[in-house]
Motif scaffolding. Structure first.
Motif, PDB file in Angstrom:
ATOM      1  N   MET A  62      46.950  30.754  72.958  1.00  0.00           N
ATOM      2  CA  MET A  62      46.112  31.141  71.526  1.00  0.00           C
ATOM      3  C   MET A  62      45.798  32.615  71.444  1.00  0.00           C
ATOM      4  SD  MET A  62      42.596  29.044  70.509  1.00  0.00           S
ATOM      5  CE  MET A  62      43.449  27.522  70.134  1.00  0.00           C
ATOM      6  N   LYS A  63      46.102  33.290  70.417  1.00  0.00           N
ATOM      7  CA  LYS A  63      46.036  34.662  70.226  1.00  0.00           C
ATOM      8  C   LYS A  63      44.940  34.998  69.475  1.00  0.00           C
ATOM      9  CE  LYS A  63      48.756  35.805  73.778  1.00  0.00           C
ATOM     10  NZ  LYS A  63      48.083  36.421  74.999  1.00  0.00           N
ATOM     11  N   LYS A  64      44.651  34.058  68.526  1.00  0.00           N
ATOM     12  CA  LYS A  64      43.799  34.287  67.389  1.00  0.00           C
ATOM     13  C   LYS A  64      42.664  33.375  66.984  1.00  0.00           C
ATOM     14  CE  LYS A  64      46.889  37.387  64.651  1.00  0.00           C
ATOM     15  NZ  LYS A  64      47.380  37.704  63.283  1.00  0.00           N
ATOM     16  N   ILE A  65      41.174  33.575  67.133  1.00  0.00           N
ATOM     17  CA  ILE A  65      40.376  32.390  66.993  1.00  0.00           C
ATOM     18  C   ILE A  65      39.382  33.118  65.789  1.00  0.00           C
ATOM     19  CG2 ILE A  65      40.574  31.506  69.118  1.00  0.00           C
ATOM     20  CD1 ILE A  65      37.911  32.802  69.770  1.00  0.00           C
ATOM     21  N   GLY A  66      38.902  32.097  64.954  1.00  0.00           N
ATOM     22  CA  GLY A  66      37.873  32.373  64.109  1.00  0.00           C
ATOM     23  C   GLY A  66      36.272  31.803  64.589  1.00  0.00           C
ATOM     24  N   HIS A 123      46.149  33.620  57.866  1.00  0.00           N
ATOM     25  CA  HIS A 123      45.641  34.654  58.816  1.00  0.00           C
ATOM     26  C   HIS A 123      45.880  34.619  60.104  1.00  0.00           C
ATOM     27  CE1 HIS A 123      42.728  35.254  55.330  1.00  0.00           C
ATOM     28  NE2 HIS A 123      42.533  36.605  55.951  1.00  0.00           N
ATOM     29  N   GLY A 124      46.764  33.471  60.494  1.00  0.00           N
ATOM     30  CA  GLY A 124      47.248  33.337  61.802  1.00  0.00           C
ATOM     31  C   GLY A 124      46.201  32.931  62.839  1.00  0.00           C
ATOM     32  N   ILE A 125      45.226  32.318  62.309  1.00  0.00           N
ATOM     33  CA  ILE A 125      44.130  31.589  63.187  1.00  0.00           C
ATOM     34  C   ILE A 125      44.412  30.502  63.733  1.00  0.00           C
ATOM     35  CG2 ILE A 125      41.570  31.251  63.273  1.00  0.00           C
ATOM     36  CD1 ILE A 125      41.122  33.307  61.105  1.00  0.00           C
ATOM     37  N   GLU A 126      44.319  30.343  65.233  1.00  0.00           N
ATOM     38  CA  GLU A 126      44.874  29.095  65.921  1.00  0.00           C
ATOM     39  C   GLU A 126      43.501  28.105  66.396  1.00  0.00           C
ATOM     40  OE1 GLU A 126      48.283  30.535  68.599  1.00  0.00           O
ATOM     41  OE2 GLU A 126      46.783  32.304  68.265  1.00  0.00           O
ATOM     42  N   GLY A 127      42.438  28.672  66.481  1.00  0.00           N
ATOM     43  CA  GLY A 127      41.245  27.884  66.802  1.00  0.00           C
ATOM     44  C   GLY A 127      39.914  28.351  66.053  1.00  0.00           C
ATOM     45  N   LEU A 128      38.957  27.521  66.080  1.00  0.00           N
ATOM     46  CA  LEU A 128      37.488  27.686  65.317  1.00  0.00           C
ATOM     47  C   LEU A 128      36.438  27.422  66.079  1.00  0.00           C
ATOM     48  CD1 LEU A 128      36.614  29.016  62.600  1.00  0.00           C
ATOM     49  CD2 LEU A 128      36.662  26.541  61.651  1.00  0.00           C
ATOM     50  N   VAL A 129      35.534  28.414  66.148  1.00  0.00           N
ATOM     51  CA  VAL A 129      34.199  28.037  66.636  1.00  0.00           C
ATOM     52  C   VAL A 129      33.373  28.036  65.569  1.00  0.00           C
ATOM     53  CG1 VAL A 129      32.491  28.925  68.234  1.00  0.00           C
ATOM     54  CG2 VAL A 129      34.700  29.478  68.839  1.00  0.00           C
ATOM     55  N   TYR A 187      31.277  29.957  76.419  1.00  0.00           N
ATOM     56  CA  TYR A 187      32.101  28.510  77.009  1.00  0.00           C
ATOM     57  C   TYR A 187      32.732  27.931  75.707  1.00  0.00           C
ATOM     58  CZ  TYR A 187      32.142  24.034  79.229  1.00  0.00           C
ATOM     59  OH  TYR A 187      32.549  22.653  79.819  1.00  0.00           O
ATOM     60  N   SER A 188      32.347  28.118  74.352  1.00  0.00           N
ATOM     61  CA  SER A 188      33.228  27.472  73.474  1.00  0.00           C
ATOM     62  C   SER A 188      34.569  28.388  73.344  1.00  0.00           C
ATOM     63  CB  SER A 188      32.423  27.842  71.838  1.00  0.00           C
ATOM     64  OG  SER A 188      32.339  29.085  71.752  1.00  0.00           O
ATOM     65  N   VAL A 189      34.672  29.364  73.548  1.00  0.00           N
ATOM     66  CA  VAL A 189      35.964  30.183  73.655  1.00  0.00           C
ATOM     67  C   VAL A 189      36.847  29.627  74.925  1.00  0.00           C
ATOM     68  CG1 VAL A 189      37.066  32.595  74.030  1.00  0.00           C
ATOM     69  CG2 VAL A 189      34.897  32.485  72.741  1.00  0.00           C
ATOM     70  N   GLU A 190      36.073  29.619  76.024  1.00  0.00           N
ATOM     71  CA  GLU A 190      36.763  29.082  77.147  1.00  0.00           C
ATOM     72  C   GLU A 190      37.536  27.545  76.778  1.00  0.00           C
ATOM     73  OE1 GLU A 190      34.377  28.587  80.770  1.00  0.00           O
ATOM     74  OE2 GLU A 190      33.765  30.664  80.435  1.00  0.00           O
ATOM     75  N   LEU A 191      36.772  26.677  76.088  1.00  0.00           N
ATOM     76  CA  LEU A 191      37.369  25.514  75.879  1.00  0.00           C
ATOM     77  C   LEU A 191      38.599  25.619  74.942  1.00  0.00           C
ATOM     78  CD1 LEU A 191      34.089  23.181  75.090  1.00  0.00           C
ATOM     79  CD2 LEU A 191      35.669  23.320  77.225  1.00  0.00           C
ATOM     80  N   LEU A 192      38.428  26.446  73.957  1.00  0.00           N
ATOM     81  CA  LEU A 192      39.662  26.678  72.989  1.00  0.00           C
ATOM     82  C   LEU A 192      40.837  27.244  73.815  1.00  0.00           C
ATOM     83  CD1 LEU A 192      38.186  28.279  69.857  1.00  0.00           C
ATOM     84  CD2 LEU A 192      39.370  26.119  69.993  1.00  0.00           C
ATOM     85  N   LEU A 193      40.623  28.051  74.733  1.00  0.00           N
ATOM     86  CA  LEU A 193      41.742  28.819  75.512  1.00  0.00           C
ATOM     87  C   LEU A 193      42.326  27.777  76.417  1.00  0.00           C
ATOM     88  CD1 LEU A 193      40.419  32.472  76.129  1.00  0.00           C
ATOM     89  CD2 LEU A 193      41.837  31.437  74.297  1.00  0.00           C
ATOM     90  N   ASP A 194      41.583  26.600  76.737  1.00  0.00           N
ATOM     91  CA  ASP A 194      41.753  25.560  77.578  1.00  0.00           C
ATOM     92  C   ASP A 194      42.781  24.415  76.745  1.00  0.00           C
ATOM     93  OD1 ASP A 194      41.223  26.832  79.910  1.00  0.00           O
ATOM     94  OD2 ASP A 194      39.159  25.642  79.817  1.00  0.00           O
ATOM     95  N   GLY A 195      42.710  24.757  75.486  1.00  0.00           N
ATOM     96  CA  GLY A 195      43.489  23.755  74.890  1.00  0.00           C
ATOM     97  C   GLY A 195      42.585  22.467  74.320  1.00  0.00           C
ATOM     98  N   LYS A 196      41.449  22.679  74.417  1.00  0.00           N
ATOM     99  CA  LYS A 196      40.497  21.617  74.025  1.00  0.00           C
ATOM    100  C   LYS A 196      40.222  21.809  72.598  1.00  0.00           C
ATOM    101  CE  LYS A 196      38.717  20.451  78.616  1.00  0.00           C
ATOM    102  NZ  LYS A 196      37.513  20.464  79.304  1.00  0.00           N
ATOM    103  N   LYS A 197      39.826  20.511  71.836  1.00  0.00           N
ATOM    104  CA  LYS A 197      39.599  20.796  70.332  1.00  0.00           C
ATOM    105  C   LYS A 197      38.597  19.402  70.072  1.00  0.00           C
ATOM    106  CE  LYS A 197      43.841  18.278  69.256  1.00  0.00           C
ATOM    107  NZ  LYS A 197      45.129  18.293  68.397  1.00  0.00           N
TER     108      LYS A 197
END
Length: 319
Positions: free
Chosen positions: A1-5, A92-98, A270-280
């Motif tokens: 994951m390279k882009k998050i919102g 925008h190429g965003i792959e995950g969202l907080v 912590y929310s970023v850690e979860l996204l980078l760990d592939g959790k949703k």
């Protein structure tokens, strides 16, 4: 994951800016780009999206509210609205969202996850009414605002020998009323989670007056009823001089406390850690001062519970 919102939605709460800051800086630390989505889900659907840099979140940790702004959106509750949001995220190429907010914000995150888009929820609400976490971002600041008001009102209540009814926020949850009422030495606390017995309230006031007590503080959660109407009932039944203060939106504002800044920083990162760990489809929280995560759907299916032992204690201490 390279882009998050990251977005904030629903009612604002002190500490949201600290949470946004943590999301941005934690992500950039891990070489991930972060995009701020302005105006909540409304801005998501209309593409109000801007890349955030380290400097974008400088000098905001101490500010109340949310610099990304917030809004409620009826359109996003529809399938068409959700598809518009996903289209903008993909554009925008965003792959995950907080998503930072309360239960309504979580429902939007749940829907996006059901459509295959990874989301993590961060509890930002002064009501402290999100199941799965001991505390939500903004609650501590709100109750400190309320207790400051109670202390000031008590001064004039004492000087003029009056009964004051203080109405605080909390449509469905009485946490603000309970915590501030207990801390402020209120004679009576009225919350949605406990049956309101006005005869008992009036009897307590009369007994206090008979033993020489000349002023009283009653804290009412808005979900119980109008503080003004309750004040009228008390005045008619006791003939005591009664005044009402409705604190309103002052409870949502102000610089966040140390507790809220630290909590927001921990949960945002912590929310970023979860996204980078592939959790949703997860939400973050704190239990016994330890970070936890749980299913958003599970949280939404549960009811918020309040520690009624504290309510009992408040009754025992206000005899």
């Amino acid at each position: 994951m390279k882009k998050i919102g990251v977005l904030t939605s629903g009612g604002d709460s002190p500490g949201m800016n600290a949470a946004i800051r943590a999301v941005v800086r934690k992500a950039i630390f891990h070489d991930v780009e972060v995009y701020g989505i302005y105006q909540g889900y409304t801005g998501l659907m209309t593409g109000q999206i801007k890349k955030l840099e380290l400097g974008s979140v400088g000098d905001i940790i101490h500010r109340g509210g949310t610099f990304l702004y917030s809004a409620r959106s009826e359109e996003f509750k529809t399938l068409e609205g959700q598809k518009k949001g996903i289209e903008q995220l993909n554009k925008h190429g965003i792959e995950g969202l907080v998503v930072i907010g309360g239960d309504g914000s979580y429902r939007g995150a749940e829907k996006l996850t059901e459509h295959g888009f990874p989301c993590v929820g961060v509890p930002g609400t002064i009501d402290n009414d999100i199941p799965g976490t001991d505390f939500t971002i903004g609650f501590d600041t709100a109750i400190n605002t309320v207790i400051d008001a109670i202390d000031k009102i008590r001064d004039t209540a004492t000087s003029h020998e009056r009964t004051y009814i203080i109405e605080v926020m909390g449509r469905h949850a009485g946490d603000i009323a309970l915590w501030s009422g207990l801390a402020g030495g209120a004679e009576t606390i009225l919350i949605p989670e406990a049956t309101v017995d006005m005869e008992d309230v009036i009897g307590r006031l009369k007994r206090g007056h008979d033993r020489g007590k000349r002023h009283s503080i009653i804290v009412v959660a808005e979900g119980v009823g109008s503080g003004v109407e309750i004040g009228k009932q008390i005045k008619e039944a006791t003939n005591l001089e009664t005044r009402v203060s409705v604190l309103g939106h002052i409870q949502r504002g102000g610089s966040p406390t140390v507790s809220d800044r630290v909590l927001a920083s921990r949960l945002g990162a912590y929310s970023v850690e979860l996204l980078l760990d592939g959790k949703k489809g997860r939400a973050v929280g704190i239990k016994e001062n330890k970070l936890v995560d749980f299913s958003i759907s599970e949280a939404l299916s549960q009811r918020h519970t309040l520690d009624l032992s504290m309510y009992k204690l408040s009754e025992e201490l206000s005899i």
